[in-house]
Design an enzyme around this catalytic site. Structure first.
Site, PDB file in Angstrom:
ATOM      1  CD  GLU A  57      42.669  32.456  38.687  1.00 22.62           C
ATOM      2  OE1 GLU A  57      41.775  32.794  39.478  1.00 22.62           O
ATOM      3  OE2 GLU A  57      42.630  32.693  37.449  1.00 22.62           O
ATOM      4  CB  CYS A  88      40.172  29.487  38.040  1.00 26.77           C
ATOM      5  SG  CYS A  88      40.318  30.285  36.424  1.00 26.77           S
TER       6      CYS A  88
END
Length: 381
Positions: A57, A88
Site C-alpha cells: 500500500e 499501512c
C-alpha cells in the site's frame, strides 16, 4: 453491506498480478499487491518490498501524487500495527482514501480484522472477499507458516513419460528441455529456500543458484531476484558435504542440516551455517528441519532432490505441492523413480488435485497440490 462494483474483480485481478512480482524478495512478509484507482482509471500500483521497507500500500501511494477519494485494491488486509514499518492503515487514512477493497483477511494475530476495523472507524468504506480464493492460493505459503510453523513445500521434479528421473547410473542431463529448465529458474527465484539432499550434492554437484533466463520474468523482476538470492539448504545427516561443493561456495548463504552429534568439515566457507536437528525415520527429523526454515521466515520452500529425500518427505506427508516437468521420453524400468516412498494400498496413497497444466516447449508441466483449509473451506496450496 458494502457494495461490490462490476469493476472490483478486474482491478483486484491486477493487484494479484502486481503482488506476484514481490515473491522474489518479500519474505518473511507476504507477497502482497496493491492498485489505486479513481474514476475507473489506474493511478498507481505497488507490491511488498523486503523486510523493513515499504509494504504494498505504501509503495503504491508513493507512486502517485494525489490519491484522495480513490479506491485501493489490496490482496491482503492492511496492517494496523507497528513492526519494522509503520501501520499501512495510517498511510491510507492520511492519503484520504475513500474506499478499500480487500481480497482476504490477514491471519496474523496482530492484524486479523483490526486493520478493517481501523479503516471503518475512519469512515472509509471497506469491501472484503473479492478474488479471495485466488489471493489465498497466492499467499498460502505465508498462511501455512503462521498456522503450522513452516511455509509451503513444493517438490520440483523433471521426469520421463514413464515417471523416471534418471538412468540407473544416475545420468540425468538432460531429461527435460531448455524451456523447462529455464522455467525452473523462475521458480527458484520465487522461493525463499531451495533445498536438496547430500546424495544429490555428491552425484550432481548442484549449485542451486538462481540464473537469469528469458522466460516469464521481465528484466525488473530478475533484477530484484538477483539482489535477494534464495537461501540454500542441504539435508546431510552424516556431514559428508564437501567444503568445495558448488552448493556451499559463492556468496549465497547455505544451511547444512545434520544430526546433533555430527560435525562438518572445518574447511567449510563462512557462508555455511550448520543446523543440528534430531534423527528420525532413518534420517533427520524433517519436521524439525522445516520448522527451522519457518523460524527464518521462509514462506516458500522448493525441494530439488533425489528419490530418497523426496520419498521421506512424501512418506511423512510433508509435501504441499508437486511441480513435475514431464518429457516425451521413456527411460525404462531400471531408471530411477520420482521418489522412494512405499504405500501398501490405495487407501494409504496420498492424493492431490491438479492446480494447473501447460506445455513448455516439448515438455508437459503439471502442478498438483493438497487442500488448504481456510476458515473451514478447502483451498489449494
Amino acid at each position: 453491506m458494502a457494495r461490490v462494483t462490476s469493476s472490483d474483480q478486474r482491478w483486484m485481478t491486477l493487484a494479484l498480478e502486481v503482488g506476484r512480482r514481490a515473491r522474489v524478495w518479500s519474505a518473511p512478509n507476504p507477497a502482497v499487491g496493491c492498485a489505486i484507482v479513481r474514476d475507473d482509471a489506474l493511478l498507481s500500483s505497488g507490491f511488498t518490498h523486503p523486510a523493513g521497507q515499504a509494504h504494498a500500500e505504501v509503495h503504491a501511494l508513493s507512486q502517485t501524487s494525489d490519491a484522495a477519494g480513490a479506491t485501493v485494491y489490496v490482496t491482503l488486509e492492511p496492517c494496523n500495527h507497528t513492526g519494522r514499518t509503520p501501520p499501512c492503515v495510517d498511510a491510507l487514512i492520511d492519503a484520504g482514501i475513500a474506499r478499500v477493497v480487500i481480497a482476504c483477511i490477514d491471519p496474523d494475530p496482530r492484524v486479523a480484522g483490526k486493520g478493517i476495523e481501523r479503516l471503518t472507524a475512519a469512515g472509509i468504506e471497506v469491501v472484503q472477499g473479492v478474488c479471495e480464493s485466488e489471493a489465498q492460493q497466492d499467499l498460502s505459503g505465508f498462511f501455512l507458516r503462521l498456522e503450522r510453523g513452516w511455509g509451503r513445500v513444493t517438490v520440483k521434479m523433471g521426469a520421463s513419460a514413464d515417471g523416471r528421473t534418471a538412468m540407473a547410473s544416475g545420468e540425468s542431463q538432460w531429461v527435460t528441455g531448455v524451456g523447462a529448465r529455464s522455467d525452473v529458474q523462475a521458480w527458484r527465484a520465487s522461493s525463499d529456500v531451495i533445498m536438496t539432499g547430500s546424495g544429490t550434492v555428491t552425484a550432481d554437484d548442484c549449485a542451486l543458484t538462481v540464473r537469469q533466463c528469458d522466460n516469464r520474468f521481465d528484466s525488473d523482476d530478475w533484477s530484484r531476484a538477483l539482489t535477494a538470492p534464495s537461501l540454500r539448504a542441504v539435508i546431510d545427516s552424516r556431514g559428508i558435504t564437501p567444503p568445495l561443493a558448488n552448493v556451499v561456495t559463492g556468496d549465497v548463504p547455505t544451511l547444512v542440516f545434520t544430526e546433533d552429534a555430527t560435525s562438518l568439515d572445518a574447511a567449510m566457507p563462512s557462508t555455511v551455517t550448520q543446523v543440528k536437528v534430531p534423527a528420525n525415520d532413518g534420517g533427520l527429523d524433517l519436521r524439525q528441519v522445516l520448522l527451522a526454515l519457518g523460524e527464518r521466515g521462509a514462506n516458500e520452500i522448493l525441494i530439488e532432490a533425489g528419490p530418497t529425500l523426496v520419498g521421506a518427505l512424501e512418506r511423512q506427508n510433508l509435501i504441499d505441492q508437486w511441480l513435475i516437468y514431464m518429457a516425451p521420453v521413456m527411460l525404462g524400468a531400471d531408471a530411477r523413480p520420482l521418489h522412494s516412498a512405499h504405500f501398501s494400498s490405495l487407501a494409504d496413497a496420498h492424493r492431490y488435485a491438479i492446480v494447473s497444466h501447460d506445455m513448455i516447449g516439448d515438455d508437459y508441466v503439471l502442478s498438483c497440490a493438497r487442500p488448504l483449509e481456510t476458515d473451514g473451506q478447502s483451498r489449494w496450496h
